[in-house]
Design a protein around this motif. Sequence first.
Motif: not given
Length: 401
Positions: A139-149, A284-285, A305-311
Amino acid sequence: MTKLTQPDISTANDAPLAGQVIAVTSGGTGGHMFPAVALSKALVRRGAKVLFFTDARAARYTDGVDGVQTIILPAGGIAGKGLKGRLMGAARLGLGTLKARSMIKKAKPAVVIGFGGYASIPATMSAKWLGIPFAIHEQNAVLGRANRLVARAAKRIATSFPTVTLIDPNDQNKVIWTGSPVRAEVAALANSTYDVPTEDGPIKLLITGGSQGARVLSEILPTALVNLPEGIRTRLVVTQQARDEDINAVRKTYDGSGIDVTLASFIDDIPERLRDCHLVIARSGASTVAELTAAGRPGLLVPLPHAIDDHQRFNAQQVEDAGGAWLMPQDRFSSETVTDRLAKLLRNPAALTRAAKAAKTAGRANAAERLADMVLDMLGLNPAGTPDAENISKKDQGDTQ
């Protein structure tokens, strides 16, 4: 970036997935659940039975959805926790994986689709181990950690944005830009016309922040709006989300300003407010950006500002790069700078109109149907003769719009 050509939107009225069991899995937050439920409904409309694997937080999202069986898994996050929290999270994920593997092995779904969040790991990892084809949606412009696995083993990587960071270059040939599904009432706004503010008419602002982000907006924006020149200030019609504990202070700031303001801790008519507004001011979630781009409304975006991976910053940057929003980092988000920025924007209806038009280019319409077509493609049930992903020629790759 090389991408798979998006399958055509299916218009068939039959049930191409009749008799098929499809598993969908998602973390329990709204950002993951809204698109996952939207896909589930699209799959049910096409005849599938959906098994929905998630955690206990998410049962309310799928409760009562026809054709969807919800399976609650033990799950827990790991990122940002201390040693004890990580150990407990890992233990819950282990238990959830055992349960998911057992149920998936028994149900034999044709495909598993994961939407990220830690609660999605048990089902996607089980699909990997059992040799069941699976895809993930980011959903985000950064691949999330669960999806990266699980990205390396996924057959497809569906994205909400044209470009997503942290996808391995070796996986780019699996990427397909579907957009992010939004609720039907918001999706319907894709065909709405942006109502340009007139020279002396009302200027409608929609301000949302969510539970994590509303405080700073409540602290800064009321003062910034009250300090606008009178010719702008007295035309403002503001709908603002604020936390319960902040509403009285926010209302006090607005008192006597001449601004027509509605305050609420939860805005239950977002689609209508989004349709009518001239500018959205928000975090900008993933869900916010998906709705903003689906409706085609300009935004002033303040990433958490503190969203995981600055997503959230990456999300906002994509919309700004498309010309559909203005990114304003929180460390520059003061009442003085916001007053100055808004005074310039709200005096420039042409800029707002351009941004409204551009916002739609950062998202994709009919995202739930595009994802459902992707499932058909994975099963070889290709709508409108869409070729299998493995057989798409190089001349067909790249342009997904």
